[in-house]
Enzyme design. Sequence first.
Site, PDB file in Angstrom:
ATOM      1  N   HIS A 157       0.820  -1.221   0.000  1.00  9.59           N
ATOM      2  CA  HIS A 157       0.000   0.000   0.000  1.00  9.59           C
ATOM      3  C   HIS A 157       0.852   1.269   0.000  1.00  9.59           C
ATOM      4  O   HIS A 157       0.335   2.344  -0.263  1.00  9.59           O
ATOM      5  CB  HIS A 157      -0.942  -0.006   1.210  1.00  9.59           C
ATOM      6  CG  HIS A 157      -2.024  -1.045   1.086  1.00  9.59           C
ATOM      7  ND1 HIS A 157      -3.304  -0.738   0.732  1.00  9.59           N
ATOM      8  CD2 HIS A 157      -1.986  -2.399   1.222  1.00  9.59           C
ATOM      9  CE1 HIS A 157      -4.029  -1.848   0.672  1.00  9.59           C
ATOM     10  NE2 HIS A 157      -3.249  -2.871   0.964  1.00  9.59           N
ATOM     11  N   ASP A 364       3.502   9.250  -0.765  1.00  7.39           N
ATOM     12  CA  ASP A 364       2.324   8.499  -0.340  1.00  7.39           C
ATOM     13  C   ASP A 364       2.024   7.421  -1.373  1.00  7.39           C
ATOM     14  O   ASP A 364       2.120   7.686  -2.579  1.00  7.39           O
ATOM     15  CB  ASP A 364       1.121   9.446  -0.207  1.00  7.39           C
ATOM     16  CG  ASP A 364       0.210   9.055   0.942  1.00  7.39           C
ATOM     17  OD1 ASP A 364       0.154   7.848   1.255  1.00  7.39           O
ATOM     18  OD2 ASP A 364      -0.440   9.939   1.516  1.00  7.39           O
TER      19      ASP A 364
HETATM   20  O1  F6P Z   1      -0.130   3.388   3.953  1.00  6.79           O
HETATM   21  C1  F6P Z   1      -0.101   2.149   4.530  1.00  6.79           C
HETATM   22  C2  F6P Z   1      -1.040   2.016   5.675  1.00  6.79           C
HETATM   23  O2  F6P Z   1      -1.305   0.670   5.903  1.00  6.79           O
HETATM   24  C3  F6P Z   1      -2.315   2.795   5.449  1.00  6.79           C
HETATM   25  O3  F6P Z   1      -3.161   2.141   4.632  1.00  6.79           O
HETATM   26  C4  F6P Z   1      -2.802   3.057   6.816  1.00  6.79           C
HETATM   27  O4  F6P Z   1      -3.464   4.252   6.910  1.00  6.79           O
HETATM   28  C5  F6P Z   1      -1.575   3.078   7.637  1.00  6.79           C
HETATM   29  O5  F6P Z   1      -0.535   2.519   6.888  1.00  6.79           O
HETATM   30  C6  F6P Z   1      -1.860   2.325   8.889  1.00  6.79           C
HETATM   31  O6  F6P Z   1      -1.018   2.595   9.877  1.00  6.79           O
HETATM   32  P1  F6P Z   1      -1.202   1.961  11.293  1.00  6.79           P
HETATM   33  O7  F6P Z   1      -1.886   0.650  11.137  1.00  6.79           O
HETATM   34  O8  F6P Z   1       0.195   1.867  11.807  1.00  6.79           O
HETATM   35  O9  F6P Z   1      -2.035   2.929  12.068  1.00  6.79           O
END
Ligand code: F6P
Length: 486
Positions: A157, A364
């Site tokens: 992602h 991003d």
């Molecule tokens: O960008 C990758 C990602 O998995 C996003 O989809 C998500 O917003 C973020 O990282 C999640 O971060 P965490 O689970 O550490 O809050």
Amino acid sequence: MNLVVVSNRVARGKANEPMTGGLAAALLPVVEKSGAIWVGSSGRVRHGAQREPFAEIEALGAGALATLDLPAAHYGGYYEGFANSALWPALHSRTDLICASQEDYLSYREVNAFMARALLRFEKPDAAFWVQDYHFLVLGAELRDLGVNRPIGFFLHTPWPARAIIEGVPHHRELIEAMLAYDLIGFQTADDRENFLSYVRSDLGLEVRDGAITSRYGISRTAVFPIGIDPEKFEQQAAKAVSHPEVSRLRRSLNGEKLAIGVDRLDYSKGLINRITAFDRMWTLQPALARTVSLLQIATPSRGAIEAYGNLQEELAKLVSDVNGRHGEVDWTPIRYLNKGFSQTVLAGLYRTAQVGVVTPLHDGMNLVAKEYVAAQNPADPGVLVLSKFAGAANELDTALLVNPHDIDGMARTIATALSMPLAERRMRWEAMMARLRASTIQQWFAGFVDALRETRIHRRAAEPPIAATPAPWPLRSANSGARYH
Ligand code: F6P
């Protein structure tokens, strides 16, 4: 096919509850409909004695949600450590912030191995596994070591950076060799995929043909699957949400003033310091804009136990208070700064209220806020999206006002342009963006990846020598033999 989706964070959220994390929120509606089993962390940890790996298995739409308490001895090293203090900064081109110990790496490997053992419960003759994101780069290899021969896909992602940057990650070679146990590796953009293939060719010396990599695991295909949203659902949600009490209160408080909105996790990749500085610059260069526009910046706290995040939160709070102190008036606050999360319903209403959406990350993977802001607009009077060219979304939303988030003056000028854009131009740009969103929805993303995974022919060669003469991997289990969790 019995699909098993794996991600660190899972969601059970409802439209009226705050949502955590773009990935989990995006996956929820499609996983619910697909009948897949969604496996992830429960958010709690386990101590040695607990035998059953799954904390809970519950129904989720047509399928199920299975959550695990991850091992307490390794959780910090895995999540705050290797995943978010080595991989995350590197994937977002911040090698200066890489800070992870050998123990963190060990914990990351242990949690991946733990997840692999837990997943065996779902291995059936028609199963396929789809692993999400950087938390589980080596999960596919762990599953193969346990004898799993079913299709296993992986989707990243985040961005995948240039070779020289990924080389800053401790154990990068072992990690990326292990990723080749996946049959299908998906990226958000063509650049991410090209960066990955360039590493595979140059650092691993492997053959790549039409994006397919041959390694000791067999053939791994790579492809680009830009993640989308459900624009229709969001449109409807936004139209309804304008009468939500919180949204009505915001509208009333504006007194005819225009609103710009930013919604981000509080993360250094989101370019929040640059964005606030650009607003500061705009009000300095064009004092006539004071009192005519304010910024609502929602910055949801994230990964607070990591020093870089704590430092950023402090720095941002100081900057916002400085800007408000200099530009504010007795009856006007330039920046409304909130450190909390909102439900999707309220967010949709807030987006529709704002004449400008500012999405200006330094890097991003995709950025779904950009897409949601567009989908939430009133077709008769749409707002303008100011979007960083370094967000994956810029590839599709190319009629947004694209900015370089490092060029503060340029951003300041572009935000001012957005605020005065005539209706005809706003509509033209917005319609083009909506057409792109409708042509590439989250449902298509999900089905596209699953179809590609289903078609994957597994060319796994039996026992072949390792890919190249690599140094012996870190002695994972032996170094940690006291910390078994079964
Ligand atoms: O960008 C990758 C990602 O998995 C996003 O989809 C998500 O917003 C973020 O990282 C999640 O971060 P965490 O689970 O550490 O809050």
